[in-house]
Motif scaffolding. Structure first.
Motif, PDB file in Angstrom:
ATOM      1  N   CYS A   1      46.820  38.295  46.678  1.00  0.00           N
ATOM      2  CA  CYS A   1      46.666  39.663  46.187  1.00  0.00           C
ATOM      3  C   CYS A   1      46.543  39.689  44.658  1.00  0.00           C
ATOM      4  O   CYS A   1      45.749  40.461  44.103  1.00  0.00           O
TER       5      CYS A   1
ATOM      6  N   GLY B   1      43.144  38.393  43.798  1.00  0.00           N
ATOM      7  CA  GLY B   1      42.160  39.414  44.181  1.00  0.00           C
ATOM      8  C   GLY B   1      42.130  40.559  43.191  1.00  0.00           C
ATOM      9  O   GLY B   1      41.056  41.031  42.793  1.00  0.00           O
TER      10      GLY B   1
ATOM     11  N   TRP C   1      46.466  46.007  43.903  1.00  0.00           N
ATOM     12  CA  TRP C   1      46.594  44.652  44.448  1.00  0.00           C
ATOM     13  C   TRP C   1      47.483  43.775  43.566  1.00  0.00           C
ATOM     14  O   TRP C   1      48.236  42.943  44.065  1.00  0.00           O
TER      15      TRP C   1
ATOM     16  N   ALA D   1      47.596  44.709  52.243  1.00  0.00           N
ATOM     17  CA  ALA D   1      46.415  43.871  52.069  1.00  0.00           C
ATOM     18  C   ALA D   1      45.314  44.259  53.039  1.00  0.00           C
ATOM     19  O   ALA D   1      44.127  44.302  52.677  1.00  0.00           O
TER      20      ALA D   1
ATOM     21  N   VAL E   1      41.002  39.468  50.240  1.00  0.00           N
ATOM     22  CA  VAL E   1      42.301  40.136  50.396  1.00  0.00           C
ATOM     23  C   VAL E   1      42.486  40.596  51.840  1.00  0.00           C
ATOM     24  O   VAL E   1      43.577  40.463  52.424  1.00  0.00           O
TER      25      VAL E   1
END
Length: 677
Positions: A9, A12, A64, A79, A118
Motif C-alpha cells: 500500500c 502503491g 493508500w 486495499a 494494490v
C-alpha cells in the motif's frame, strides 16, 4: 517513528503520487511514450485545473500511504475497495481527459498498474486469490489486457454491425446482408473450400505421420523436415509460386504445355495452395498421436492372430481418431482465416476473408466489413468449440501410469511402400514449388523475358530495406513480450486455481480461433478513437503481434510446466525461498527450452504476419509482408519472390539457431507449439 506495516500500500501510494505529479497522464496523438518537455503540461497535476476529478486520484494516493501505516487487520478491505475505485477512477479520467487529439498516456498506464497492484495485494491477503501479490497482480493484469486487446475489438465489430448514427438497431445487420447480394455465394465458397482443404490436408498429414513414425526407411528425417515449411513461409508465398508454375505465363502451362490459361485462379489454385500450406499442420497434430499409441494394444491384436492389415484397420487407425478430428478442424480454421492465398490466387472466387478486406479498402464500408467479419468469426468459433469439445469429451487413453512395453508395430509392407512413394512425390512437388519462389527472383520478367538478373535484389536493397528493418525491429520488440505474456499466463493457469481460471484460459486461446482479418477490423474500430487512439502507430502493430501470437507462448509453457513436478517448487518454498527466487532459480531454468522456442516462433510469426496487420500498417510503419503483397497484386512477381526468399532465409536461420540452442527434443516441441498455436 511509525513502521510501515504494508509495503504494498505504501509503494502503491507513493507510486500513484509520483505518477500524478511527474508523468503525462494523457498523450498527443501518435505519441504514447513521448516524455518531452512539452508533455509536462499533460500530467495529472496540470490537468487537475481543467478536470477536478484528478484531485480524487491524489486523495486516493494519500489514503493508500495511510493504509501502509495502519494495523494489518484493517488492510484487506481498504486495499480491495481502494484498488477497485482507483481502477474505475483512472478509466473514467482517461475517457474524460483523453479527447482527440489526445489519448491515454504513460501516466494512465502507470496509474492503472498501481491500482491493480494494490487490488491484487488486497485480494491475496483476503484469500480471494490463493497466491502472493505478484501472482494475483499477474492474473488481474492479464485479464485486463486480454479484455482490452481481444474481447473489446470483437465487441467493436459487433457494435459496428448493429449500431449507426440512429443508435442501436439490430435490424441493421439484416439490412446490410440484404444489400450484399453475393452473400450466399461467398459463404458457400468459403465453407466448401475449407471442407475440401480440411479433408485433403488431413489425409496427407496422416500419410506423412504414419510414414515418419512407423516406417523402417531412413527417409523419415526428410519427412519430418516437411513440418518446417508453413512456419518459415509468409502466407502467400505458395500462391506466388503456383502462379509462376501454372499461371498465364507459368512454366508448366505456358512453356511445357503451350497453354494460355487462367484456370489456376479460383478454387483449383486456392485448394492446392492451402493444402500445401496446411498439410504440414495436420502432420504435426497426427504425428504426436501416432507416437503416443501404446504398442501393447497392437501386440495384443497380433497375439490374437490378427494380421498386420487387420490390426492397422481395427486397432491403430481407430486410436488415431482424436488426432484426425483435431487436424481436420484445425485445417478448417486455418482455411477460413487464410488471407494471403485468396488475395493472390482467388481471382473471381470470392471468400469471406478477402471480401472483408475489400469492404474496407475498396468499398469503404465498415458496417459491411464488420457484418461479414461476424459471419466469418461465427464459423471459426464454432469449429474451435467443436475441436475443444471433441478433445475434452472423448477418451482414447493409451498412455497410463505404467511404462509402455514393446515396440511400435511397423506398417504393412505394401502400405509402407505406397505411403513412402506418395510422400516422396509430394515432398518433391513441394520442393519444386519453393524452388520456383527462389528462382523467380533471378528472372527479368517471368514468362516473357527469362534472362538471368540481379535487378530485383538491387531494387530490394535500394527501396525495400526500410520495410524489412521495420519488420525485424517490431518483431524483435514483440517477440520477448509475447513469450513473457504467454509463459506467465501458462504458469498462472497451470500452477494456480482461482475464480475465472477457465474463462482466462479460454479467452487467451481465443485469438487462435479469431481470423486475422476480423482482428484487423476490430483494432481499426476499437483503437481509432479517443481515449484508445493507436491507429497509425507502431504500438498497435506490436500489440497485434503480442496477442495474435500469445498462444505460441501458452502452448510452449503449458507443455514445459506439465513435465515439472510441483514438489520442486514446494521444496524451494519450504527452504524459505521467496516466490521471486523460486521462479528465478527453479522454474525458469527448467523451462528455458520452452522460453527460447516461444521467443523464436513469436518472432517468426510476427515477421510472416499479414491478415491482421494489413489493416494496421501506415506510411511510416510499413511491413515486408504488405510490400510483398502490393508487388504481387501489381504483377511484379520478380521483386515479390526476391523479397519472399529473403524472409524465408531469415526465418530458416532463426529456426536453425533455436535448434542449436535448445536441442532436438525441445525444438520439436517448439515446432508443435509454433505451428499449431
Amino acid at each position: 517513528m511509525t513502521a510501515v506495516r504494508s509495503p504494498a500500500c505504501m509503494i502503491g501510494g507513493l507510486g500513484l503520487l509520483l505518477t500524478w505529479v511527474l508523468v503525462p497522464f494523457v498523450s498527443r496523438e501518435g505519441g504514447l511514450f513521448s516524455l518531452g518537455r512539452g508533455d509536462q503540461a499533460l500530467t495529472a497535476l496540470h490537468l487537475s485545473a481543467s478536470f477536478p476529478g484528478f484531485w480524487l486520484l491524489m486523495g486516493l494516493a494519500v489514503l493508500w500511504m495511510v493504509l501502509g501505516l495502519a494495523r494489518p487487520d484493517r488492510l484487506e478491505r481498504g486495499a480491495i475497495w481502494g484498488g477497485v475505485i482507483g481502477c474505475l477512477l483512472v478509466l473514467w479520467l482517461t475517457r474524460t481527459a483523453g479527447v482527440k487529439p489526445y489519448a491515454f498516456g504513460p501516466g494512465a498506464l502507470l496509474a492503472l498498474g498501481t491500482c491493480l497492484l494494490v487490488l491484487a495485494f488486497g485480494l491475496s491477503r483476503a484469500g480471494y486469490i490463493r497466491a502472493d501479490t505478484f501472482v494475483a497482480a499477474s492474473i488481474l493484469a492479464l485479464g485486463f489486457f486480454i479484455f482490452l486487446f481481444i474481447l473489446y475489438p470483437l465487441f467493436s465489430v459487433l457494435r459496428q454491425s448493429v449500431m449507426d448514427e440512429r443508435g442501436l438497431r439490430p435490424e441493421l445487420l439484416l439490412e446490410t446482408l440484404g444489400r450484399y447480394t453475393a452473400l450466399m455465394r461467398v459463404v458457400r465458397n468459403s465453407l466448401g473450400l475449407a471442407l475440401f482443404v480440411g479433408v485433403t490436408s488431413t489425409l496427407i498429414g496422416l500419410a506423412f505421420a504414419l510414414a515418419a513414425a512407423r516406417s523402417r526407411s531412413s527417409l523419415t528425417v526428410i519427412l519430418r523436415a516437411f513440418s518446417l515449411l508453413p512456419i518459415i513461409t509468409p502466407p502467400f508465398v505458395v500462391g506466388l509460386s503456383i502462379i509462376l508454375l501454372f499461371g498465364l505465363q507459368g512454366f508448366v502451362t505456358s512453356r511445357l504445355l503451350g497453354l494460355q490459361t487462367r484456370g489456376i485462379f479460383g478454387f483449383p489454385g486456392l485448394a492446392l495452395a492451402q493444402t500445401l500450406s496446411f498439410a504440414p499442420v495436420a502432420f504435426l497434430v497426427i504425428a504426436s498421436v501416432v507416437e503416443s499409441v501404446n504398442p501393447a494394444l497392437e501386440e495384443a491384436s497380433l497375439t490374437l492372430r490378427a494380421g498386420p492389415w487387420e490390426t492397422f484397420w481395427k486397432v491403430t487407425l481407430p486410436l488415431l481418431r482424436p488426432g484426425l478430428a483435431n487436424a481436420f478442424l484445425l485445417t478448417i480454421i486455418e482455411s477460413l482465416a487464410d488471407f494471403g492465398n485468396p488475395i493472390v490466387l482467388g481471382g473471381e472466387f470470392e471468400v469471406l476473408s478477402t471480401e472483408i478486406y475489400f469492404s474496407i479498402i475498396g468499398r469503404f464500408d465498415q458496417t459491411l466489413a464488420a457484418t461479414l467479419g461476424l459471419i466469418l468469426l461465427s464459423f471459426s468459433l464454432t469449429t474451435f468449440l467443436l475441436q475443444r469439445y471433441w478433445l475434452g469429451e472423448r477418451s482414447y487413453v493409451t498412455v497410463t501410469g505404467k511404462p509402455p512395453s514393446g515396440t511400435a508395430m511397423p506398417l504393412p509392407r505394401g502400405l509402407e511402400i505406397g505411403l513412402l512413394t506418395f510422400c516422396g512425390l509430394w515432398c518433391l512437388f513441394t520442393l519444386t514449388v519453393y524452388a520456383f519462389v527462389a528462382f523467380g527472383g533471378f528472372v527479368e520478367i517471368w514468362g516473357i523475358n527469362n534472362a538471368f538478373t540481379l535487378r530485383h535484389y538491387h531494387q530490394l536493397l535500394r527501396d525495400g530495406m526500410d520495410a524489412l528493418q521495420t519488420t525485424l525491429l517490431l518483431a524483435a520488440i514483440s517477440a520477448p513480450l509475447t513469450a513473457a505474456v504467454g509463459i506467465l499466463l501458462a504458469y498462472v493457469v497451470v500452477r494456480h486455481d482461482f475464480a475465472g481460471r477457465g474463462a482466462l484460459e479460454f479467452t487467451s486461446m481465443l485469438s487462435f480461433a479469431v481470423p486475422g482479418t476480423v482482428i484487423g477490423i476490430g483494432y481499426i474500430l476499437a483503437f481509432n478513437q479517443s481515449p484508445f487512439l493507436l491507429t497509425g502507430t507502431a504500438s498497435i502493430i506490436v500489440i497485434s503481434f503480442i496477442f495474435r501470437n500469445m498462444p505460441v507462448g501458452i502452448r510452449s509453457g503449458v507443455a514445459a510446466l506439465a513435465q515439472i513436478d510441483r514438489a520442486l517448487e514446494e521444496a524451494s518454498v519450504t527452504l524459505r525461498a521467496s516466490f521471486a527466487t523460486t521462479i528465478r532459480r527453479v522454474v525458469l531454468p527448467l523451462i528455458r527450452p520452452a522460453i527460447i522456442s516461444a521467443l523464436v516462433f513469436s518472432f517468426v510469426r510476427a515477421v510472416t504476419a499479414i491478415s491482421a496487420v494489413v489493416f494496421l500498417v501506415s506510411a511510416k510503419w510499413q511491413l515486408s509482408t504488405k510490400v510483398i503483397l502490393d508487388q504481387a497484386e501489381n504483377g511484379r512477381y520478380g521483386l515479390a519472390t526476391a523479397y519472399s526468399t529473403v524472409l524465408i532465409v531469415i526465418m530458416a536461420v532463426a529456426i536453425a539457431g533455436m535448434y542449436l540452442a535448445v536441442g532436438k527434443r525441445a525444438a520439436v516441441g517448439g515446432l508443435e507449439g509454433g505451428g499449431l498455436a
